[in-house]
Enzyme design. Sequence first.
Site, PDB file in Angstrom:
ATOM      1  N   ASN A  80       0.802  -1.234   0.000  1.00 42.25           N
ATOM      2  CA  ASN A  80       0.000   0.000   0.000  1.00 42.25           C
ATOM      3  C   ASN A  80       0.834   1.284   0.000  1.00 42.25           C
ATOM      4  O   ASN A  80       0.343   2.323  -0.419  1.00 42.25           O
ATOM      5  CB  ASN A  80      -1.045  -0.015   1.117  1.00 42.25           C
ATOM      6  N   GLU A 120       5.168  -3.113  12.129  1.00 39.32           N
ATOM      7  CA  GLU A 120       4.170  -2.045  11.956  1.00 39.32           C
ATOM      8  C   GLU A 120       2.980  -2.690  11.264  1.00 39.32           C
ATOM      9  O   GLU A 120       3.101  -3.139  10.121  1.00 39.32           O
ATOM     10  CB  GLU A 120       4.726  -0.903  11.107  1.00 39.32           C
ATOM     11  N   CYS A 146      -2.829   2.254   6.310  1.00 36.07           N
ATOM     12  CA  CYS A 146      -2.854   1.741   7.688  1.00 36.07           C
ATOM     13  C   CYS A 146      -3.473   2.786   8.611  1.00 36.07           C
ATOM     14  O   CYS A 146      -4.050   2.450   9.643  1.00 36.07           O
ATOM     15  CB  CYS A 146      -1.455   1.373   8.143  1.00 36.07           C
TER      16      CYS A 146
HETATM   17  P1  NAP Z   1       0.646  -8.712   4.293  1.00 34.01           P
HETATM   18  O1  NAP Z   1      -0.220  -9.618   3.500  1.00 34.01           O
HETATM   19  O2  NAP Z   1       0.883  -9.037   5.732  1.00 34.01           O
HETATM   20  O3  NAP Z   1       2.026  -8.641   3.503  1.00 34.01           O
HETATM   21  C1  NAP Z   1       3.080  -7.798   3.927  1.00 34.01           C
HETATM   22  C2  NAP Z   1       4.392  -8.362   3.411  1.00 34.01           C
HETATM   23  O4  NAP Z   1       4.652  -9.594   4.096  1.00 34.01           O
HETATM   24  C3  NAP Z   1       4.374  -8.684   1.919  1.00 34.01           C
HETATM   25  O5  NAP Z   1       5.636  -8.388   1.374  1.00 34.01           O
HETATM   26  C4  NAP Z   1       4.115 -10.189   1.921  1.00 34.01           C
HETATM   27  O6  NAP Z   1       4.576 -10.828   0.759  1.00 34.01           O
HETATM   28  C5  NAP Z   1       4.926 -10.600   3.144  1.00 34.01           C
HETATM   29  N1  NAP Z   1       4.576 -11.911   3.695  1.00 34.01           N
HETATM   30  C6  NAP Z   1       3.440 -12.619   3.510  1.00 34.01           C
HETATM   31  N2  NAP Z   1       3.529 -13.804   4.157  1.00 34.01           N
HETATM   32  C7  NAP Z   1       4.741 -13.854   4.755  1.00 34.01           C
HETATM   33  C8  NAP Z   1       5.420 -14.818   5.557  1.00 34.01           C
HETATM   34  N3  NAP Z   1       4.853 -15.973   5.894  1.00 34.01           N
HETATM   35  N4  NAP Z   1       6.666 -14.533   5.999  1.00 34.01           N
HETATM   36  C9  NAP Z   1       7.249 -13.364   5.688  1.00 34.01           C
HETATM   37  N5  NAP Z   1       6.664 -12.414   4.913  1.00 34.01           N
HETATM   38  C10 NAP Z   1       5.416 -12.648   4.465  1.00 34.01           C
HETATM   39  O7  NAP Z   1       0.098  -7.207   4.263  1.00 34.01           O
HETATM   40  P2  NAP Z   1      -0.365  -6.374   3.004  1.00 34.01           P
HETATM   41  O8  NAP Z   1      -1.710  -6.856   2.583  1.00 34.01           O
HETATM   42  O9  NAP Z   1       0.731  -6.320   1.986  1.00 34.01           O
HETATM   43  O10 NAP Z   1      -0.471  -4.899   3.624  1.00 34.01           O
HETATM   44  C11 NAP Z   1      -1.611  -4.426   4.247  1.00 34.01           C
HETATM   45  C12 NAP Z   1      -1.447  -4.449   5.756  1.00 34.01           C
HETATM   46  O11 NAP Z   1      -0.312  -3.696   6.121  1.00 34.01           O
HETATM   47  C13 NAP Z   1      -2.614  -3.799   6.479  1.00 34.01           C
HETATM   48  O12 NAP Z   1      -2.940  -4.546   7.630  1.00 34.01           O
HETATM   49  C14 NAP Z   1      -2.055  -2.436   6.878  1.00 34.01           C
HETATM   50  O13 NAP Z   1      -2.695  -1.832   7.979  1.00 34.01           O
HETATM   51  C15 NAP Z   1      -0.643  -2.787   7.166  1.00 34.01           C
HETATM   52  N6  NAP Z   1       0.201  -1.593   7.112  1.00 34.01           N
HETATM   53  C16 NAP Z   1       0.693  -1.086   8.291  1.00 34.01           C
HETATM   54  C17 NAP Z   1       1.472   0.064   8.285  1.00 34.01           C
HETATM   55  C18 NAP Z   1       2.033   0.624   9.563  1.00 34.01           C
HETATM   56  O14 NAP Z   1       3.022   1.356   9.489  1.00 34.01           O
HETATM   57  N7  NAP Z   1       1.465   0.330  10.721  1.00 34.01           N
HETATM   58  C19 NAP Z   1       1.751   0.711   7.075  1.00 34.01           C
HETATM   59  C20 NAP Z   1       1.218   0.170   5.898  1.00 34.01           C
HETATM   60  C21 NAP Z   1       0.457  -0.987   5.929  1.00 34.01           C
HETATM   61  P3  NAP Z   1       3.645 -11.144  -0.518  1.00 34.01           P
HETATM   62  O15 NAP Z   1       2.425 -10.318  -0.404  1.00 34.01           O
HETATM   63  O16 NAP Z   1       4.498 -10.784  -1.672  1.00 34.01           O
HETATM   64  O17 NAP Z   1       3.366 -12.612  -0.470  1.00 34.01           O
END
Ligand code: NAP
Length: 496
Positions: A153, A251, A285
Amino acid sequence: MKQMDTKTLANYINGEWMEAEHTAPVINPATGEEIAKVPLSSEQHVEKAVQAAKKAQKEWALVPAPQRAEVLYRTGTLLREQKERLARLLTMENGKVLEEARGEVQEAIDMAFYMAGEGRRLFGQTTPSELKDKFAMSVRVPVGVIGIITPWNFPIAIASWKSFPAIVAGNAVVWKPATETPMMAYELTKILEEAGLPKGVMNLVFGSGSTVGDAMVHHPNIQVISFTGSNEIGRNIAAECGRQLKKVSLEMGGKNAVIVMDDADLELAADGIIWSAYGTSGQRCTACSRVIVHEKVKAELEARLLAKIKHLTVGNGLNEEVKVGPIINKRGIEKIKRYIEIGVEEGARLLTGGYELIEGDLKKGNYFAPTLFTDVKGTMRIAQEEIFGPVVSLIPVKSFQEAIEVNNCVEFGLSSSIFTQDVKKVFRAQRDLDTGIVYVNAGTTGAEIHLPFGGTKGTGNGHRDSGIQALDVFTEWRAVYVDYSGKLQRAQIDVE
Ligand code: NAP
């Protein structure tokens, strides 16, 4: 070095661009078109990247920090020169509207110059020793190899929050970006290369989280994992890092609320809500997904919000008229639809939206109508769980105290905001709201890079991205004692 075809991306390991055997298509969420191919790497790619990083880090740590910072100054300059091109690519891979994409690239530019400044600070502390002829100080030292895992995102801003402080502090990096948005990762890495970063200091490995991310989390030579993403994945990563005593910075999600008190400037509050709820189609987020409104002004706020929602043009973010872009993929659309059903079943009243947009060209992409529920209770699932779409729940309350309680009654703790003209409420709110970021008379989004970014409770584990605090993740504190008395002096004993 091989000249890259921008359509097929490649890993960057030890200063070389390497194609992988398997790839996946990168889809523009606004049009459904394929815009690139991203490598699906294996554990072996991670192994190569970690070995390259381990070797490079030893020399990089010996380069004086002001010289390390020069690379970031050049990176900031190159990013600035290419801002418009990068913003357009960002809109194409992620969907956010161009204006917001420009803002995100600007965040990376700001971070580059800010962290470059750290090359001449990286302050430690000196402090008097309790003994004569003895000098005491604490200094920051690099940790080693940093594993960075980023979400789709904010594909360039979050990468900059993590990689720039890691690099200026003398670490080497292995970075796995989200497979959905690899183009910003590719572009940023090319710019770091052009800026003169020595080979092996930044290694980019594309691929799925379950293969590449998991291999990084388990790798014994990666000393820190800095992760931004969902709670579910973050918790599993933290559990594994805990077993290995690996430092981990998380995060994660948010359920951010705007509080509107009965003395608020309602037009300003409505503008703040629209911007933070429907910007990036609610996929921030820090997106406002709850509005906690004093019952005396509920009807008027609803009317103002509905009037503004009517004017939100939904479509391809490359069109400057458009205010709300697409949802990242069909899975995202399905998740939002499920929450609409849940909200209706729970008894919330749907004021507008609640459906996928499929008319005309919109059917080629993934679009959802800006949605507003009202008469929501703070305990309902739509008011507790992260939906990650353009869906807002209005929760009426009777008092300031109740507003604070409703804000704090969720698992997450990223950002919150209050609209009021009463200075007493302002100061009480910044004291009592339990989030990592608090805004007054502004929406829940709009962080600046020189302040710490992160959340409390289920949003994180106590670390912060950006700001000076980011350095705490990527450095160890070393206490140094220099005894120049020429004799044995024992602390706590020879103090008389
Ligand atoms: P996600 O599905 O958790 O993925 C985040 C990253 O983790 C991606 O690069 C993903 O790779 C990787 N990943 C997936 N499974 C993994 C595993 N088993 N081991 C290690 N890495 C793994 O999250 P998203 O859908 O991309 O992002 C949305 C989320 O991020 C929301 O919950 C949002 O609130 C949060 N967010 C938080 C912040 C903050 O600063 N608090 C900022 C932005 C976003 P792939 O997708 O390539 O498989």
